[in-house]
Design a protein around this motif. Structure first.
Motif, PDB file in Angstrom:
ATOM      1  N   LEU A  24      -7.940   0.417  13.991  1.00  0.00           N
ATOM      2  CA  LEU A  24      -7.475   0.186  15.364  1.00  0.00           C
ATOM      3  C   LEU A  24      -6.305   1.073  15.764  1.00  0.00           C
ATOM      4  N   LEU A  25      -5.709   1.779  14.804  1.00  0.00           N
ATOM      5  CA  LEU A  25      -4.555   2.617  15.111  1.00  0.00           C
ATOM      6  C   LEU A  25      -4.959   3.821  15.957  1.00  0.00           C
ATOM      7  N   LYS A  26      -4.087   4.164  16.910  1.00  0.00           N
ATOM      8  CA  LYS A  26      -4.260   5.386  17.691  1.00  0.00           C
ATOM      9  C   LYS A  26      -3.845   6.569  16.835  1.00  0.00           C
ATOM     10  N   GLU A  27      -4.317   7.747  17.202  1.00  0.00           N
ATOM     11  CA  GLU A  27      -3.803   8.948  16.548  1.00  0.00           C
ATOM     12  C   GLU A  27      -2.339   9.078  16.901  1.00  0.00           C
ATOM     13  N   GLY A  28      -1.573   9.561  15.989  1.00  0.00           N
ATOM     14  CA  GLY A  28      -0.152   9.762  16.239  1.00  0.00           C
ATOM     15  C   GLY A  28       0.686   9.101  15.175  1.00  0.00           C
ATOM     16  N   LYS A  29       1.944   8.936  15.495  1.00  0.00           N
ATOM     17  CA  LYS A  29       2.939   8.454  14.540  1.00  0.00           C
ATOM     18  C   LYS A  29       2.984   6.921  14.516  1.00  0.00           C
ATOM     19  N   THR A  30       2.976   6.353  13.301  1.00  0.00           N
ATOM     20  CA  THR A  30       2.969   4.902  13.122  1.00  0.00           C
ATOM     21  C   THR A  30       4.209   4.441  12.370  1.00  0.00           C
ATOM     22  N   LEU A  31       4.859   3.419  12.930  1.00  0.00           N
ATOM     23  CA  LEU A  31       5.998   2.758  12.291  1.00  0.00           C
ATOM     24  C   LEU A  31       5.529   1.426  11.735  1.00  0.00           C
ATOM     25  N   ASN A  32       5.893   1.125  10.495  1.00  0.00           N
ATOM     26  CA  ASN A  32       5.586  -0.167   9.885  1.00  0.00           C
ATOM     27  C   ASN A  32       6.906  -0.874   9.609  1.00  0.00           C
ATOM     28  N   ILE A  33       7.156  -1.957  10.344  1.00  0.00           N
ATOM     29  CA  ILE A  33       8.393  -2.746  10.232  1.00  0.00           C
ATOM     30  C   ILE A  33       8.124  -3.921   9.299  1.00  0.00           C
ATOM     31  N   CYS A  34       9.051  -4.186   8.390  1.00  0.00           N
ATOM     32  CA  CYS A  34       8.853  -5.208   7.345  1.00  0.00           C
ATOM     33  C   CYS A  34       7.645  -4.799   6.516  1.00  0.00           C
ATOM     34  N   ALA A  35       7.644  -3.554   6.078  1.00  0.00           N
ATOM     35  CA  ALA A  35       6.487  -2.926   5.451  1.00  0.00           C
ATOM     36  C   ALA A  35       6.117  -3.493   4.092  1.00  0.00           C
ATOM     37  N   GLY A  36       7.083  -4.037   3.352  1.00  0.00           N
ATOM     38  CA  GLY A  36       6.761  -4.504   2.006  1.00  0.00           C
ATOM     39  C   GLY A  36       6.129  -3.387   1.211  1.00  0.00           C
ATOM     40  N   ASN A  37       4.935  -3.612   0.665  1.00  0.00           N
ATOM     41  CA  ASN A  37       4.188  -2.586  -0.072  1.00  0.00           C
ATOM     42  C   ASN A  37       2.982  -2.078   0.715  1.00  0.00           C
ATOM     43  N   ASN A  38       2.904  -2.409   2.004  1.00  0.00           N
ATOM     44  CA  ASN A  38       1.774  -1.987   2.818  1.00  0.00           C
ATOM     45  C   ASN A  38       1.740  -0.464   2.898  1.00  0.00           C
ATOM     46  N   ARG A  39       0.567   0.109   2.740  1.00  0.00           N
ATOM     47  CA  ARG A  39       0.439   1.576   2.732  1.00  0.00           C
ATOM     48  C   ARG A  39       0.387   2.181   4.125  1.00  0.00           C
ATOM     49  N   LEU A  40       0.191   1.362   5.160  1.00  0.00           N
ATOM     50  CA  LEU A  40       0.058   1.897   6.512  1.00  0.00           C
ATOM     51  C   LEU A  40       1.397   2.368   7.067  1.00  0.00           C
ATOM     52  N   GLY A  41       1.360   3.460   7.796  1.00  0.00           N
ATOM     53  CA  GLY A  41       2.541   3.930   8.508  1.00  0.00           C
ATOM     54  C   GLY A  41       3.062   5.261   8.000  1.00  0.00           C
ATOM     55  N   ASP A  42       3.475   6.085   8.968  1.00  0.00           N
ATOM     56  CA  ASP A  42       4.148   7.344   8.640  1.00  0.00           C
ATOM     57  C   ASP A  42       5.600   7.082   8.286  1.00  0.00           C
ATOM     58  N   VAL A  43       6.171   6.073   8.960  1.00  0.00           N
ATOM     59  CA  VAL A  43       7.540   5.637   8.705  1.00  0.00           C
ATOM     60  C   VAL A  43       7.468   4.160   8.360  1.00  0.00           C
ATOM     61  N   LYS A  44       8.031   3.803   7.219  1.00  0.00           N
ATOM     62  CA  LYS A  44       7.996   2.409   6.762  1.00  0.00           C
ATOM     63  C   LYS A  44       9.426   1.942   6.542  1.00  0.00           C
ATOM     64  N   ILE A  45       9.733   0.755   7.074  1.00  0.00           N
ATOM     65  CA  ILE A  45      11.073   0.205   6.912  1.00  0.00           C
ATOM     66  C   ILE A  45      10.999  -1.250   6.481  1.00  0.00           C
ATOM     67  N   ASP A  46      12.066  -1.695   5.819  1.00  0.00           N
ATOM     68  CA  ASP A  46      12.168  -3.080   5.383  1.00  0.00           C
ATOM     69  C   ASP A  46      13.641  -3.344   5.073  1.00  0.00           C
ATOM     70  N   LEU A  47      14.088  -4.564   5.274  1.00  0.00           N
ATOM     71  CA  LEU A  47      15.462  -4.915   4.941  1.00  0.00           C
ATOM     72  C   LEU A  47      15.680  -4.879   3.432  1.00  0.00           C
ATOM     73  N   GLU A  48      14.618  -5.187   2.693  1.00  0.00           N
ATOM     74  CA  GLU A  48      14.660  -5.136   1.225  1.00  0.00           C
ATOM     75  C   GLU A  48      13.478  -4.300   0.740  1.00  0.00           C
ATOM     76  N   PRO A  49      13.620  -2.953   0.746  1.00  0.00           N
ATOM     77  CA  PRO A  49      12.503  -2.080   0.361  1.00  0.00           C
ATOM     78  C   PRO A  49      11.959  -2.416  -1.021  1.00  0.00           C
ATOM     79  N   LYS A  50      10.627  -2.379  -1.129  1.00  0.00           N
ATOM     80  CA  LYS A  50       9.951  -2.695  -2.389  1.00  0.00           C
ATOM     81  C   LYS A  50       9.588  -1.453  -3.186  1.00  0.00           C
ATOM     82  N   ASN A  51       9.682  -0.277  -2.556  1.00  0.00           N
ATOM     83  CA  ASN A  51       9.419   0.972  -3.272  1.00  0.00           C
ATOM     84  C   ASN A  51      10.124   2.123  -2.562  1.00  0.00           C
TER      85      ASN A  51
END
Length: 141
Positions: A24-51
Motif C-alpha cells: 500500500l505504500l506510495k513510491e517515495g520516502k517512508t518514515l517508520n515511527i516506533c519502528a521496533g524491529n520492523n523492516r519497513l521505512g527509509d527512516v526508522k525511529i524509536d524512543l528505545e531503538p532495538k537495532n
C-alpha cells in the motif's frame, strides 16, 4: 487442533502484515515511527531503538520539516492514555506530504481534519487474541 501461534521476535509485525502494508505504500520516502524491529521505512525511529538501523527520537517531537515524507507508518505503544494519543498522530500528519499515506496501528482510530480515512484493516495474530486496527489515511490540504 491446528496450531496457529507463531514465535516472532518482539517489537516486530508478522511478515504477512508487513507485506500487506508494503503493498500500500506510495513510491517515495517512508518514515517508520516506533519502528521496533520492523523492516519497513527509509527512516526508522524509536524512543528505545532495538537495532542500529533505528534512530532514537521521540514520537511527540519529530525532528523533521513539515511535509517531508510520502508515507508514514506509526505503531505507538498501546497503553497510551487518552490524552497522550493526540500529539504523536498530529506529528505524523505534520511530516506527511499532501496526498501522502499514513498507516496507524493501534486499538483506537485517530482523527485529524488534515487527513481522510481511506480504509481500516483489522489485524489478528491468533484466534481469541486481541486485535489491532491499522487505519490508512491520506493527507489532505
Amino acid at each position: 487442533m491446528k496450531k496457529i501461534a507463531k514465535w516472532i521476535p518482539s517489537w516486530e509485525w508478522p511478515q504477512d502484515i508487513t507485506n500487506q502494508v508494503e503493498l500500500l505504500l506510495k513510491e517515495g520516502k517512508t518514515l517508520n515511527i516506533c519502528a521496533g524491529n520492523n523492516r519497513l521505512g527509509d527512516v526508522k525511529i524509536d524512543l528505545e531503538p532495538k537495532n542500529e538501523k533505528v534512530d532514537k527520537m521521540n514520537m511527540r517531537d519529530l525532528q523533521f520539516p513539515d511535509k517531508s515524507f510520502d508515507n508514514v507508518i506509526i505503531d505507538p505503544p498501546w497503553k497510551l492514555g487518552y490524552y497522550q494519543r493526540f500529539r504523536p498522530f498530529y506529528e505524523a500528519v505534520r511530516v506527511t506530504k499532501i496526498s501522502g499515506n499514513i498507516f496507524y496501528n493501534a486499538n483506537w482510530i485517530p482523527h485529524s481534519d488534515q487527513c481522510k480515512l481511506i480504509n481500516v484493516y483489522v489485524r489478528r495474530d491468533s484466534h481469541w487474541g486481541n486485535v489491532s486496527i491499522i487505519s490508512h489515511f491520506r493527507r489532505v490540504e
